[in-house]
Write an enzyme that holds these catalytic residues in place. Structure first.
Site, short mmCIF file in Angstrom:
data_model
loop_
_atom_site.label_atom_id
_atom_site.label_comp_id
_atom_site.label_asym_id
_atom_site.label_seq_id
_atom_site.Cartn_x
_atom_site.Cartn_y
_atom_site.Cartn_z
N GLY A 33 0.86 -1.19 0.00
CA GLY A 33 0.00 0.00 0.00
C GLY A 33 0.89 1.23 0.00
N ALA A 34 2.03 1.09 -0.71
CA ALA A 34 3.11 2.06 -0.57
C ALA A 34 2.88 3.39 -1.28
CB ALA A 34 4.41 1.45 -1.07
N GLY A 36 -0.07 5.00 -1.38
CA GLY A 36 -1.21 5.72 -0.79
C GLY A 36 -0.75 6.83 0.13
N GLY A 39 1.36 5.32 2.90
CA GLY A 39 2.47 4.52 2.38
C GLY A 39 3.64 5.35 1.89
N ARG A 106 -11.25 6.09 6.04
CA ARG A 106 -12.66 6.43 6.25
C ARG A 106 -12.97 7.86 5.83
NH1 ARG A 106 -13.72 7.69 12.40
NH2 ARG A 106 -11.60 7.89 13.16
N ARG A 112 -14.27 3.50 11.98
CA ARG A 112 -13.25 2.57 11.45
C ARG A 112 -13.92 1.24 11.11
NH1 ARG A 112 -10.88 5.33 15.65
NH2 ARG A 112 -8.92 6.43 15.26
N ASN A 119 -11.84 -3.69 3.76
CA ASN A 119 -10.42 -3.82 4.13
C ASN A 119 -10.05 -5.22 4.62
OD1 ASN A 119 -10.03 -1.25 3.33
ND2 ASN A 119 -9.80 -0.35 5.37
N ILE A 142 -1.49 -1.69 9.72
CA ILE A 142 -1.99 -0.34 9.99
C ILE A 142 -3.45 -0.23 9.53
CG2 ILE A 142 -1.67 2.11 9.38
CD1 ILE A 142 1.28 1.49 8.94
N ASP A 175 -1.67 6.28 18.80
CA ASP A 175 -2.43 6.61 20.02
C ASP A 175 -1.49 7.08 21.12
OD1 ASP A 175 -4.60 5.70 18.56
OD2 ASP A 175 -4.36 3.65 19.29
N HIS A 202 -7.77 -0.04 18.97
CA HIS A 202 -7.58 1.19 18.21
C HIS A 202 -8.92 1.66 17.64
CE1 HIS A 202 -5.65 4.28 15.87
NE2 HIS A 202 -6.17 3.80 14.76
C1 LMR Z 1 -6.26 7.39 13.10
O1 LMR Z 1 -6.33 7.09 14.29
O2 LMR Z 1 -6.03 8.55 12.72
C2 LMR Z 1 -6.39 6.31 12.06
O3 LMR Z 1 -6.87 5.14 12.65
C3 LMR Z 1 -7.24 6.71 10.90
C4 LMR Z 1 -8.70 6.93 11.25
O4 LMR Z 1 -9.55 6.48 10.48
O5 LMR Z 1 -8.99 7.58 12.23
#
Ligand code: LMR
Length: 343
Positions: A33-34, A36, A39, A106, A112, A119, A142, A175, A202
């Site tokens: 996915g390099a 994007g 990426g 998104r 997500r 995905n 990721i 995070d 996440h």
């Molecule tokens: C984020 O935390 O920024 C990523 O997971 C992308 C998202 O969709 O929020």
């Protein structure tokens, strides 16, 4: 006499240090996915990292152009580009680390979890190739929703008989980076000097920054509890804020590329036998009832050397952890059941 001894010891240590640097592994990283949004930036950061010797960039298109562009940077690593599904195996062959950023980002009003349908299949197909081309690699995912996509990835490796839970990671470093940044801002401290562990998953509902374990230690009692709550919410909703601010042009790319590069470099350091390399990551876990859980892990040559768990929580953090568990378990179940025939 003592000073002469110390000098000799020091020069011996210098030689040892040089030897250990010169005998560093030549680490090859594949970025899938390099080309994007994430990426390209991640590949740039890895190209300028002395820890990486070779970069293989894969995407549906434009990988060769991006690889050529990067290859003009005067660092020692090689860069090669590979386009399309037919060249995926070649892009993975002999890699020590695979980073998966492929997939849709998104849009405003999406969570997500809304990305799972699309995905999960993308990650499944990439993992099928990983299982054949580089089953020994450390894999860092990721692609969102990380909570559900990681079980999909693990199941592909399991079905292929090559699953080693120490080698598979959901990347949650952003995070931690955000928690450090927002806390630093509030305390007027350099965020680069702070370390706040973030555990759970996440997503807004499942991540939990543990401010009570900030290092260096802060006196939580001297901060208004409302402020800590605001800070927690800021970390939890940071991704959505970026999605909204980008007004339909995707989600975070720069900060996530930074965080992912930090994580990959930590994996390299662990592979090279460096001691005390610790990152929070979403991994297969028996720290809680959830099969996958983000917590601090000690990294080593095989990936996770030791899961350090989440340590001592305050009563309030305990309550918040209990509250997030049902959603995290549901996210995991969604991923675990992916592709299974009902009944
Ligand atoms: C984020 O935390 O920024 C990523 O997971 C992308 C998202 O969709 O929020």
């Amino acid at each position: 006499v003592l000073s002469a001894c110390l000098q000799r010891l020091d020069s011996k240590l210098c030689i040892l240090r040089r030897l250990s640097t010169s005998s560093s592994l030549r680490i090859q990283v594949s970025v899938i996915g390099a080309t994007g949004g994430i990426g390209q930036k991640l590949s740039l950061l890895l190209k300028v990292s002395p820890q990486v010797s070779a970069l293989k960039l894969h995407d549906v298109q434009n990988s060769q152009g991006v690889a050529l562009d990067l290859s003009h940077i005067n660092t020692a690593s090689s860069v090669h580009g590979y386009n399309g599904p037919a060249s995926l195996h070649e892009a993975l062959a002999q890699s020590h680390i695979v980073v998966i950023t492929a997939g849709l980002p998104r849009q405003p009003n999406q969570t997500r979890a809304d990305l799972f349908k699309v995905n999960a299949d993308i990650v499944r197909d990439i993992m099928r190739a990983v299982a054949v081309a580089c089953p020994e690699a450390l894999v860092a995912v990721i692609t969102n929703p990380v909570n559900s996509v990681l079980p999909v990835a693990a199941n592909v490796l399991r079905d292929a008989g090559v699953h080693d839970p120490r080698r598979l990671f959901g990347v949650t470093t952003l995070d931690v980076v955000r928690a450090n940044t927002f806390l630093g801002r509030m305390l007027c401290k350099d965020p680069a000097t702070l370390k706040v562990p973030v555990i759970g998953g996440h997503s807004a509902e499942t991540m939990l920054p543990i401010f009570s374990q900030t290092s260096p230690c802060i006196d939580l009692d001297s901060i208004d509890s409302l402020k800590i709550r605001e800070l927690r919410d800021e970390v939890r909703h940071a991704g959505t804020k970026v999605v909204n601010a980008k007004e339909g042009l995707g989600s975070a790319t720069l900060s996530i590329a930074y965080a992912a590069a930090r994580f990959v470099i930590s994996l390299c350091r662990g592979m090279n036998g460096e001691r005390d390399v610790i990152e929070c990551a979403y991994v297969e876990s028996d720290v809680t009832d959830a099969k996958y859980f983000a917590s601090a892990v000690l990294l080593g040559p095989e990936g996770v050397k030791k899961n350090l768990g989440y340590g001592k929580l305050t009563d309030n953090e305990c309550k918040l952890l209990n509250a997030l568990m049902p959603q995290l378990m549901a996210d995991i179940e969604l991923g675990d059941n992916h592709g299974k025939k009902p009944g």
